[in-house]
Design a protein around this motif. Sequence first.
Motif, PDB file in Angstrom:
ATOM      1  N   MET A   1       0.813  -1.217   0.000  1.00  8.55           N
ATOM      2  CA  MET A   1       0.000   0.000   0.000  1.00  8.55           C
ATOM      3  C   MET A   1       0.850   1.273   0.000  1.00  8.55           C
ATOM      4  O   MET A   1       0.563   2.202  -0.757  1.00  8.55           O
ATOM      5  CB  MET A   1      -0.941  -0.018   1.202  1.00  8.55           C
ATOM      6  CG  MET A   1      -2.065  -1.020   1.073  1.00  8.55           C
ATOM      7  SD  MET A   1      -3.110  -0.709  -0.361  1.00  8.55           S
ATOM      8  CE  MET A   1      -3.844   0.834   0.129  1.00  8.55           C
ATOM      9  N   PRO A   2       1.923   1.369   0.847  1.00  5.56           N
ATOM     10  CA  PRO A   2       2.754   2.582   0.792  1.00  5.56           C
ATOM     11  C   PRO A   2       3.352   2.809  -0.592  1.00  5.56           C
ATOM     12  O   PRO A   2       3.470   3.946  -1.038  1.00  5.56           O
ATOM     13  CB  PRO A   2       3.834   2.311   1.843  1.00  5.56           C
ATOM     14  CG  PRO A   2       3.200   1.341   2.788  1.00  5.56           C
ATOM     15  CD  PRO A   2       2.348   0.462   1.936  1.00  5.56           C
ATOM     16  N   ARG A   4       2.035   1.925  -3.520  1.00 10.45           N
ATOM     17  CA  ARG A   4       0.979   2.438  -4.401  1.00 10.45           C
ATOM     18  C   ARG A   4       0.673   3.900  -4.087  1.00 10.45           C
ATOM     19  O   ARG A   4       0.466   4.711  -4.990  1.00 10.45           O
ATOM     20  CB  ARG A   4      -0.285   1.601  -4.240  1.00 10.45           C
ATOM     21  CG  ARG A   4      -0.142   0.169  -4.758  1.00 10.45           C
ATOM     22  CD  ARG A   4      -1.460  -0.571  -4.622  1.00 10.45           C
ATOM     23  NE  ARG A   4      -1.358  -1.932  -5.126  1.00 10.45           N
ATOM     24  CZ  ARG A   4      -2.368  -2.814  -5.094  1.00 10.45           C
ATOM     25  NH1 ARG A   4      -3.539  -2.447  -4.571  1.00 10.45           N
ATOM     26  NH2 ARG A   4      -2.197  -4.035  -5.563  1.00 10.45           N
ATOM     27  N   ARG A   5       0.640   4.215  -2.788  1.00  8.13           N
ATOM     28  CA  ARG A   5       0.364   5.600  -2.410  1.00  8.13           C
ATOM     29  C   ARG A   5       1.484   6.513  -2.912  1.00  8.13           C
ATOM     30  O   ARG A   5       1.225   7.620  -3.407  1.00  8.13           O
ATOM     31  CB  ARG A   5       0.230   5.695  -0.898  1.00  8.13           C
ATOM     32  CG  ARG A   5      -0.266   7.069  -0.445  1.00  8.13           C
ATOM     33  CD  ARG A   5      -0.417   7.136   1.074  1.00  8.13           C
ATOM     34  NE  ARG A   5      -1.351   6.131   1.572  1.00  8.13           N
ATOM     35  CZ  ARG A   5      -0.997   5.063   2.273  1.00  8.13           C
ATOM     36  NH1 ARG A   5       0.286   4.859   2.563  1.00  8.13           N
ATOM     37  NH2 ARG A   5      -1.897   4.188   2.692  1.00  8.13           N
ATOM     38  N   THR A   6       2.710   6.049  -2.811  1.00  9.72           N
ATOM     39  CA  THR A   6       3.846   6.835  -3.307  1.00  9.72           C
ATOM     40  C   THR A   6       3.755   7.035  -4.818  1.00  9.72           C
ATOM     41  O   THR A   6       4.000   8.135  -5.333  1.00  9.72           O
ATOM     42  CB  THR A   6       5.168   6.140  -2.933  1.00  9.72           C
ATOM     43  OG1 THR A   6       5.225   5.967  -1.520  1.00  9.72           O
ATOM     44  CG2 THR A   6       6.343   6.974  -3.408  1.00  9.72           C
ATOM     45  N   ARG A   8       1.037   7.025  -6.622  1.00 10.17           N
ATOM     46  CA  ARG A   8      -0.040   7.982  -6.911  1.00 10.17           C
ATOM     47  C   ARG A   8       0.420   9.414  -6.670  1.00 10.17           C
ATOM     48  O   ARG A   8       0.122  10.323  -7.447  1.00 10.17           O
ATOM     49  CB  ARG A   8      -1.261   7.659  -6.052  1.00 10.17           C
ATOM     50  CG  ARG A   8      -2.040   6.451  -6.528  1.00 10.17           C
ATOM     51  CD  ARG A   8      -3.430   6.438  -5.906  1.00 10.17           C
ATOM     52  NE  ARG A   8      -3.386   6.372  -4.453  1.00 10.17           N
ATOM     53  CZ  ARG A   8      -3.381   5.242  -3.749  1.00 10.17           C
ATOM     54  NH1 ARG A   8      -3.417   4.059  -4.373  1.00 10.17           N
ATOM     55  NH2 ARG A   8      -3.356   5.264  -2.422  1.00 10.17           N
ATOM     56  N   VAL A   9       1.151   9.635  -5.565  1.00 10.79           N
ATOM     57  CA  VAL A   9       1.648  10.983  -5.273  1.00 10.79           C
ATOM     58  C   VAL A   9       2.620  11.448  -6.352  1.00 10.79           C
ATOM     59  O   VAL A   9       2.563  12.592  -6.823  1.00 10.79           O
ATOM     60  CB  VAL A   9       2.318  11.010  -3.880  1.00 10.79           C
ATOM     61  CG1 VAL A   9       3.003  12.355  -3.650  1.00 10.79           C
ATOM     62  CG2 VAL A   9       1.292  10.752  -2.797  1.00 10.79           C
ATOM     63  N   ARG A  11       2.756  10.399  -9.487  1.00 13.86           N
ATOM     64  CA  ARG A  11       2.012  10.682 -10.723  1.00 13.86           C
ATOM     65  C   ARG A  11       1.279  12.009 -10.627  1.00 13.86           C
ATOM     66  O   ARG A  11       1.216  12.768 -11.598  1.00 13.86           O
ATOM     67  CB  ARG A  11       1.030   9.546 -11.002  1.00 13.86           C
ATOM     68  CG  ARG A  11       1.689   8.306 -11.574  1.00 13.86           C
ATOM     69  CD  ARG A  11       0.650   7.392 -12.199  1.00 13.86           C
ATOM     70  NE  ARG A  11      -0.264   6.862 -11.187  1.00 13.86           N
ATOM     71  CZ  ARG A  11      -0.096   5.715 -10.557  1.00 13.86           C
ATOM     72  NH1 ARG A  11       0.963   4.961 -10.836  1.00 13.86           N
ATOM     73  NH2 ARG A  11      -0.977   5.284  -9.661  1.00 13.86           N
ATOM     74  N   ARG A  12       0.704  12.299  -9.438  1.00 15.98           N
ATOM     75  CA  ARG A  12      -0.011  13.569  -9.288  1.00 15.98           C
ATOM     76  C   ARG A  12       0.928  14.756  -9.437  1.00 15.98           C
ATOM     77  O   ARG A  12       0.623  15.720 -10.149  1.00 15.98           O
ATOM     78  CB  ARG A  12      -0.708  13.599  -7.928  1.00 15.98           C
ATOM     79  CG  ARG A  12      -1.546  14.856  -7.735  1.00 15.98           C
ATOM     80  CD  ARG A  12      -2.492  14.738  -6.549  1.00 15.98           C
ATOM     81  NE  ARG A  12      -1.789  14.499  -5.294  1.00 15.98           N
ATOM     82  CZ  ARG A  12      -1.794  13.357  -4.622  1.00 15.98           C
ATOM     83  NH1 ARG A  12      -2.459  12.310  -5.102  1.00 15.98           N
ATOM     84  NH2 ARG A  12      -1.124  13.216  -3.493  1.00 15.98           N
TER      85      ARG A  12
END
Length: 547
Positions: A1-2, A4-6, A8-9, A11-12
């Motif tokens: 999960m960390p 994937r969250r990284t 996403r951040v 990519r944003r």
Amino acid sequence: MPVRRTLRVVRRYWRVVVRWFRQYSAPARRAWRRSLQLRVVALTLVASSLLVGTFGWFIADRSADILLSRTKDEVSSSMSGKVEYAYKQLSVHPAARDPELPNTIAGTVNELFDGDPADDGGSVISIRAADYPDLGAVTLPLDVDTQQLITPEMVQAVAGSGSVAQQIRTAEIKGQTIKFLVYGSPVRTKFGHLELYYMVPLTTEDRTANQIRTTVLATGIALVFLLGVVAGLVTRLVVNPVRVAARTAQRLSAGLLDQRMKVDGEDDLALLAAAFNQMAANLQRQIVRLEEMSRLQRRFTSDVSHELRTPLTTVRMAADLIFSERESFEPAVARSAELLQAELDRFEDLLTDLLEISRFDAGFAALDAEHTDLVPIVQRVTERLGGLAERAGVELDLRLPETPVIAEVDPRRVERVLRNLVGNAIEHAEHKPVVVTMVTDEAAVAITVRDHGIGLKPGEERLVFNRFWRADPSRARQTGGTGLGLSISVEDARLHGGWLEAWGAPGEGAQFRLTLPVRAGDRLVAAPLPLIPRDRPAITGEPAEVS
């Protein structure tokens, strides 16, 4: 999960950076696309920078190599003399334990020493005895730490192998970092050999090499700048006439037919300007001639239409009288009276359409726009054509909104367009239903008339709006049209700022779409209804809009 969250951040933030880059680089990218001169100058600067940089680096590197090679030759020659002198001084001692030998070594070093290493051209002299540790090492200047300059590898090469060695080393001398060229050579004596090390600073050579690099860099920058200026001037000489030609062409396309380019000289650009002017003059003559012919044609059509009104009125009065008394005639004469009445009706319709077309051609057509509910207009048109549809065996299927559809239109013209579209659909429906659909959104109203008859061949979706054009001239007509209905309809749509488009396929029927803006003067962007019917797969692309 960390992870994937990284991702996403990342990519944003990446999207934010890309959006920021596109926003702030938009003017530069727009200028790059639009300016030929900018592209030529930029490419010239890049290419010249690469070439000048490559040659400058080569020249500076070769100059430094030449300076170092010359210094090595001088140091090597001087080293040979120093070794010979040291050999003469030290060879008088038969043994390493001779008590006078240290004094001789010190005197020899003092004689060979030729300056202060802190000064340009100063050097360091050192005599060592690796095989005789008791003799130690004598170095001038005394405050120079030769451990930074004479490496164990060099000592091994000179003392162990008895060969001449050289290397370039950097040392801290009196607070200054100085690069030295270090030479080491054995000095053979009767009792063995000692090592003589000669260390020459390369300060002058480095300064000269840096001056050469600076000169080459400054010269390269000046040369690249001059090349950019020359490229800009030369490109300007070529681009300016092209820009003048483009502006002149734009003025010509705007209707200013007397615009011409200035012709200077006799070169290729002058030849281009002269040819452009000749082309513009020919176009002006042709356009004026065509406009005159068109004006005469419109005037002829209008005059003929008006002049035919008077005799037609007389003929109509006589025909009406004959038609009213047809029941007292013989059957053949009665039938002739009916045909005469029908053809007079068609002739009057033709004259009316010709007058309307002449008004469009002359630019006298005006739009009497008012807020109108379009639903009753569609219903009224279908009611009036209901008898024709019943005789043709065609069912009219209305799919209209339950609420009023208010738009700022000319109701007379919209009703005429719908009457033409529905009448044509009934004529070509082949006893199959005709569907009339209306859909609206905030900006536009779209009305489609769909039949399932003979359809249109590829390319005929544009020809149907030509004057007096028929898909099948031999086909029997039931409506007695004039051949101008769709031409007038498309002009009515344009007058509203709308579109009238057609789609058709052989054996699959046809569909006409009328799109009108809700507010008069608004520019249409899209239609609420597709042009290709939903009951037919979209095999081909949507035809271009007739606007």
